[in-house]
Design a protein around this motif. Structure first.
Motif, short mmCIF file in Angstrom:
data_model
loop_
_atom_site.label_atom_id
_atom_site.label_comp_id
_atom_site.label_asym_id
_atom_site.label_seq_id
_atom_site.Cartn_x
_atom_site.Cartn_y
_atom_site.Cartn_z
N ILE A 87 0.84 -1.21 0.00
CA ILE A 87 0.00 0.00 0.00
C ILE A 87 0.87 1.25 0.00
N THR A 88 1.92 1.24 0.80
CA THR A 88 2.82 2.39 0.86
C THR A 88 3.45 2.64 -0.51
N TYR A 89 3.87 1.57 -1.16
CA TYR A 89 4.49 1.69 -2.48
C TYR A 89 3.48 2.22 -3.51
N VAL A 90 2.28 1.66 -3.51
CA VAL A 90 1.25 2.09 -4.46
C VAL A 90 0.91 3.56 -4.26
N ARG A 91 0.81 3.99 -3.03
CA ARG A 91 0.51 5.40 -2.77
C ARG A 91 1.63 6.30 -3.26
N ALA A 92 2.84 5.82 -3.23
CA ALA A 92 3.96 6.61 -3.77
C ALA A 92 3.90 6.67 -5.29
N ILE A 93 3.70 5.53 -5.94
CA ILE A 93 3.72 5.53 -7.41
C ILE A 93 2.49 6.17 -8.03
N THR A 94 1.40 6.27 -7.24
CA THR A 94 0.21 6.97 -7.74
C THR A 94 0.21 8.44 -7.30
N ASN A 95 1.32 8.85 -6.73
CA ASN A 95 1.54 10.24 -6.33
C ASN A 95 0.55 10.71 -5.25
N ASN A 96 0.12 9.80 -4.42
CA ASN A 96 -0.76 10.12 -3.30
C ASN A 96 0.14 10.31 -2.08
N ILE A 97 0.91 11.38 -2.11
CA ILE A 97 2.01 11.59 -1.17
C ILE A 97 1.52 11.76 0.27
N GLU A 98 0.45 12.48 0.50
CA GLU A 98 -0.04 12.65 1.88
C GLU A 98 -0.42 11.32 2.50
N ARG A 99 -1.17 10.51 1.78
CA ARG A 99 -1.56 9.19 2.29
C ARG A 99 -0.35 8.26 2.37
#
Length: 181
Positions: free
Chosen positions: A138-150
């Motif tokens: 989840i952490t990786y996906v949030r980074a690659i989808t540019n969901n930086i706050e989450r």
């Protein structure tokens, strides 16, 4: 966060769920298979435990450097280090499975208080190694989808879990290594 980013993240959720179940189930299943007992002529890969212990130690160091990199606002280095940490974790997993498929399990020979300490560390290491999988994904996906706050929010949970698993992997190895055949 845009609707497009939310949709991208949702697209990965099925993979996160699948991998979070498949990886521990596969490891547990393969852990129980000993190729020599099945009649295959394979040599025990007794040289692997110190190698995957080093990989665990290196993972811990990489994770720490990745956090330092992002705190210093070096996003590119942080990203490269985190990808390297994931690669190291996958490599560890493959070597761990290979060892257990070719070698007999080693029993811990310590007694008294050290035995309780060892089993506490081992059990928490194993439990958290399963729990950390969806957190890493989840952490990786949030980074690659540019969901930086989450990404930041969950990374604050993922980092200590992953670091604990990496460090305790080394500790478990050091504690059981005197008992290897």
């Amino acid at each position: 966060m845009s609707v497009v980013d939310i949709e991208k993240e949702k697209k990965y959720n099925k993979w996160i769920i699948a991998l979070s179940v498949i990886i521990p189930v596969a490891v547990a299943a393969l852990f129980g298979i000993n190729l020599r007992e099945l009649g295959f002529d394979v040599k025990p890969l007794m040289f692997l435990p110190p190698i995957y212990a080093v990989i665990n130690g290196l993972t811990a160091v990489v994770l720490i450097f990745a956090v330092v990199a992002i705190k210093n606002k070096n996003r590119t280095l942080h990203e490269k280090l985190m990808k390297f940490a994931i690669v190291l974790s996958v490599l560890f997993l493959l070597l761990y499975i290979a060892y257990h498929m070719t070698s007999d399990s080693t029993k811990f020979g310590g007694e008294g208080a050290i035995m309780y300490i060892y089993y506490f560390i081992l059990i928490t290491h194993i439990a958290l190694s399963v729990i950390v999988i969806p957190f890493v994904l989840i952490t990786y996906v949030r980074a690659i989808t540019n969901n930086i706050e989450r990404h930041r929010k969950i990374a604050k949970i993922t980092f200590p879990l992953w670091l604990y698993v990496a460090v305790t992997g080394v500790v478990v190895y050091l504690m059981i290594s005197p008992y290897y055949a």
